[in-house]
Scaffold this motif. Structure first.
Motif, PDB file in Angstrom:
ATOM      1  N   HIS A 113      33.157 -42.013 -28.224  1.00  0.00           N
ATOM      2  CA  HIS A 113      33.728 -41.421 -27.015  1.00  0.00           C
ATOM      3  C   HIS A 113      35.210 -41.104 -27.230  1.00  0.00           C
ATOM      4  CE1 HIS A 113      30.454 -44.016 -24.918  1.00  0.00           C
ATOM      5  NE2 HIS A 113      29.952 -42.874 -25.362  1.00  0.00           N
ATOM      6  N   SER A 143      36.270 -34.536 -21.943  1.00  0.00           N
ATOM      7  CA  SER A 143      36.744 -35.589 -21.057  1.00  0.00           C
ATOM      8  C   SER A 143      35.899 -36.846 -21.182  1.00  0.00           C
ATOM      9  CB  SER A 143      36.725 -35.112 -19.596  1.00  0.00           C
ATOM     10  OG  SER A 143      35.395 -35.044 -19.117  1.00  0.00           O
ATOM     11  N   THR A 180      35.448 -38.571 -18.525  1.00  0.00           N
ATOM     12  CA  THR A 180      34.791 -38.611 -17.220  1.00  0.00           C
ATOM     13  C   THR A 180      33.318 -38.232 -17.323  1.00  0.00           C
ATOM     14  OG1 THR A 180      36.856 -38.138 -16.055  1.00  0.00           O
ATOM     15  CG2 THR A 180      34.808 -37.642 -14.889  1.00  0.00           C
ATOM     16  N   GLY A 181      32.980 -37.287 -18.206  1.00  0.00           N
ATOM     17  CA  GLY A 181      31.584 -36.913 -18.382  1.00  0.00           C
ATOM     18  C   GLY A 181      30.738 -38.075 -18.861  1.00  0.00           C
ATOM     19  N   TYR A 182      31.286 -38.866 -19.781  1.00  0.00           N
ATOM     20  CA  TYR A 182      30.569 -40.046 -20.255  1.00  0.00           C
ATOM     21  C   TYR A 182      30.439 -41.091 -19.148  1.00  0.00           C
ATOM     22  CZ  TYR A 182      31.095 -38.214 -25.000  1.00  0.00           C
ATOM     23  OH  TYR A 182      31.036 -37.431 -26.130  1.00  0.00           O
ATOM     24  N   LEU A 183      31.476 -41.202 -18.311  1.00  0.00           N
ATOM     25  CA  LEU A 183      31.423 -42.142 -17.192  1.00  0.00           C
ATOM     26  C   LEU A 183      30.324 -41.743 -16.216  1.00  0.00           C
ATOM     27  CD1 LEU A 183      32.621 -44.515 -15.558  1.00  0.00           C
ATOM     28  CD2 LEU A 183      34.224 -42.853 -14.541  1.00  0.00           C
ATOM     29  N   ARG A 184      30.266 -40.474 -15.869  1.00  0.00           N
ATOM     30  CA  ARG A 184      29.249 -40.009 -14.931  1.00  0.00           C
ATOM     31  C   ARG A 184      27.841 -40.160 -15.493  1.00  0.00           C
ATOM     32  NH1 ARG A 184      32.251 -34.435 -12.817  1.00  0.00           N
ATOM     33  NH2 ARG A 184      33.707 -35.469 -11.384  1.00  0.00           N
ATOM     34  N   ALA A 185      27.730 -40.066 -16.817  1.00  0.00           N
ATOM     35  CA  ALA A 185      26.419 -40.223 -17.458  1.00  0.00           C
ATOM     36  C   ALA A 185      26.029 -41.681 -17.623  1.00  0.00           C
ATOM     37  CB  ALA A 185      26.422 -39.539 -18.823  1.00  0.00           C
ATOM     38  N   GLY A 186      26.938 -42.588 -17.296  1.00  0.00           N
ATOM     39  CA  GLY A 186      26.654 -44.009 -17.434  1.00  0.00           C
ATOM     40  C   GLY A 186      26.708 -44.516 -18.857  1.00  0.00           C
ATOM     41  N   THR A 208      31.660 -47.976 -19.485  1.00  0.00           N
ATOM     42  CA  THR A 208      31.823 -48.828 -18.312  1.00  0.00           C
ATOM     43  C   THR A 208      33.280 -48.886 -17.895  1.00  0.00           C
ATOM     44  OG1 THR A 208      29.948 -50.204 -18.993  1.00  0.00           O
ATOM     45  CG2 THR A 208      31.460 -51.131 -17.358  1.00  0.00           C
ATOM     46  N   GLU A 209      33.545 -48.495 -16.671  1.00  0.00           N
ATOM     47  CA  GLU A 209      34.899 -48.557 -16.128  1.00  0.00           C
ATOM     48  C   GLU A 209      35.000 -49.828 -15.279  1.00  0.00           C
ATOM     49  OE1 GLU A 209      37.780 -45.228 -14.281  1.00  0.00           O
ATOM     50  OE2 GLU A 209      36.120 -45.797 -12.953  1.00  0.00           O
ATOM     51  N   ASP A 250      41.997 -39.578 -19.171  1.00  0.00           N
ATOM     52  CA  ASP A 250      41.754 -38.137 -19.313  1.00  0.00           C
ATOM     53  C   ASP A 250      43.021 -37.332 -19.081  1.00  0.00           C
ATOM     54  OD1 ASP A 250      39.127 -38.086 -20.123  1.00  0.00           O
ATOM     55  OD2 ASP A 250      38.301 -37.895 -18.104  1.00  0.00           O
TER      56      ASP A 250
END
Length: 425
Positions: A378, A388, A390-396, A399-400, A410
């Motif tokens: 990542h 970004s 953020t795309g990986y975050l939205r895809a799960g 872990t934030e 970002d």
């Protein structure tokens, strides 16, 4: 070093190679990538690059022993000077990766990639990059898709540029055999490659490779041409392209195939595009490699006539996470504890505290609780500033732990200019 623990199979080993064994490595790569070209022709084309760079970076996996020894896998890399956020850096340009078809799914590729990463790290390298033949392969080795490039085609009747496109009557476009203007091409590319993230500097051997023009590789198209645009102070841009003579029921339907287009001034872009869109007897102009922010779509009167096809070019791997993050430039201040997973380069695994702003960065190991946990791939994807997190975050896929951390990273990692390589290595 025996890498295969299964005693029921012949042991295979990862080791270095030399000039004499190099054709065997090429044989494996050609078979793995379904390259039908004659091996002697491939070797003739590639040897100058490896003779100059040395063969110590070529790794092979061999099966059997003694006279029965057989090369069943290979990988190597070139040492590039590539523009990265923060300036030109040494990057291992990974290429020539392949496994003999009968030895797939046996850990050969994993062992080759792991050994290569260890070698790059031992030599002080912080980065590796590659073009992937299959996108599903390299993420598991820590590479992330860092650059999205564009290919497109424009019908000639829609190639009109805006009336307010920058034009300079002092600029002259000259059409030539590339060899005659090679020094000018190199001068322009050297200037661009120093600042355009993702570009690497070409030495004489790389220019030999780029400009090589074997007739059997043209696919029925013309010899390569160079359109060079110059001003009073010297060259400002060029386009390398071929033409294809075609006819239809309604007359000439020729094509212009642009392989590379480079410019250092707005008016030079305009001059090059107007040259390409005004070749007689042509009806279609194709562009194989363009940056995401290339001026073409802004200069066309009807930008929707150049429908972009997006593709991933460079995959980036942080071989030294702390070192790479510490020497990067940042667009905004950020402080975060990042927990990195890296199963092929264990020296990267762990928690790193990043404190960065426009003036520089400090990256240190820490025992603090992480703000975000992610894979090294990542970070490789996000490093050049286009992809970004953020795309990986939205895809799960990451872990934030502390809300807002990914958005802050970002913002800090972002670059306004799109990265671009444009040359498969």
């Amino acid at each position: 070093m025996t890498e295969n623990p299964d005693a029921t199979r012949p042991a295979w080993t990862v080791r270095g190679t030399d000039r004499d064994e190099f054709p065997e490595a090429l044989r494996v790569v050609a078979e793995a990538l379904l390259i039908g070209e004659d091996l002697d022709a491939i070797a003739e084309r590639m040897r100058p690059l490896f003779d100059a760079a040395g063969y110590e970076r070529v790794l092979v996996a061999v099966d059997g022993k003694g006279d029965a020894e057989e090369v069943v896998g290979s990988t190597n890399y070139f040492s590039f000077e590539m523009a990265l956020p923060g300036g030109p850096r040494a990057v291992a340009g990974v290429t020539g990766v392949g496994v003999w078809p009968t030895h797939r799914r046996r850990g050969v590729l994993s062992a080759l990639m792991r050994r290569q990463l260890a070698d790059i790290h031992a030599s002080g390298g912080k980065y590796a990059a590659l073009w992937a033949s299959e996108g599903a392969i390299y993420g598991r080795f820590g590479y992330g898709p860092a650059v999205t490039e564009v290919e497109t085609a424009v019908q000639r009747q829609y190639g009109e540029l805006r009336p307010d496109a920058p034009r300079d009557p002092a600029l002259v476009v000259r059409l030539s055999d590339p060899g005659r203007v090679r020094d000018d091409l190199a001068r322009v590319h050297r200037e661009v490659a120093a600042v355009q993230v993702g570009q690497f500097q070409r030495d004489v051997h790389w220019w030999d490779k780029v400009l090589r023009d074997d007739s059997d590789a043209r696919g029925g198209r013309s010899p390569r041409r160079a359109a060079l645009v110059s001003g009073p102070d010297g060259p400002l841009g060029y386009a390398l392209y071929r033409t294809l003579n075609k006819r239809g029921d309604d007359g000439a339907r020729g094509e212009v195939h642009v392989e590379e287009i480079v410019a250092t001034a707005p008016a030079a872009w305009t001059a090059l595009y107007e040259h390409l869109f005004n070749r007689d007897l042509t009806s279609r102009i194709t562009f194989a490699f363009l940056a995401g922010d290339n001026p073409l779509h802004h200069l066309l009167v009807d930008r929707d006539r150049a429908t972009p096809t997006l593709f991933t070019s460079l995959w980036v791997r942080l071989v030294d996470v702390a070192g790479a993050l510490a020497e990067r430039s940042y667009a905004a201040p950020v402080e975060a504890v990042v927990e990195v997973a890296d199963r092929h380069a264990p020296w990267n695994a762990g928690r790193w505290r990043i404190e960065a702003d426009r003036g520089g960065a400090r990256v240190e190991p820490t025992a603090q609780a992480p703000d975000v946990s992610l894979d090294v791939s990542h970070l490789g994807a996000a490093y050049l500033g286009q992809t970004s997190l953020t795309g990986y975050l939205r895809a799960g896929l990451l872990t934030e732990h502390v809300p807002g951390t990914v958005a802050g990273l970002d913002a800090a990692l972002h670059r306004a200019d799109a990265p671009f390589c444009g040359r498969i290595f």
